[in-house]
Design an enzyme around this catalytic site. Sequence first.
Site: not given
Length: 167
Positions: A22, A48, A97, A135
């Site tokens: 990032h 979530k 990506r 992440s």
Amino acid sequence: MNQKAERVAVCPGSYDPVTNGHLDIITRASHIFDRVVVGVVNQPIRKKKTLFTADERISFIEEATAHLGNVEVQAFYTLLVEFARDNGAQAIVKGLRAISDFEYENEMAQLNSKLDSEIESFYVFARPEYSFLSSTGVKEMATFNGDVGDLVPAPVAAALADRLGRD
Ligand code: PNS
């Protein structure tokens, strides 16, 4: 005198937490645009509950981008195009990506263009060394005490170990 309009980009994301991938995209955007506003979505709709609060996610990015004079970080709670408009941005900049990102990002770019055709979406190819980095992957590694020191800033690695690491 002919005054050029300020070129502003937003770099949106969940950033739960920010990774070096990032940060590479944000840095590269900061070289092209006059101002870059990193938008941290308060509560992602398609994901979530986040591991880190919005304030924590913002602090990590602020610390890691403090040396970049034209980058600022804000939470947002609205449609992305509204956040872009509120900040006088003409562009949304995101990293891409792999082919697996393409479908989702294509949908996002089309939806955002439908909502506001004046705001352009630009995609920056991830550097090879970050093309596998997410992440989610970093959180999984940290859960099993894997070394994430090369993948995230040091304060993020420490926070991950603290929150997820097993004794
Ligand atoms: O890092 P992420 O989770 O891929 O980021 C997703 C994000 C924040 C870019 C996306 O969820 C978003 O733009 N949310 C705000 C709501 C919105 O404008 N959605 C797109 C049009 S419906």
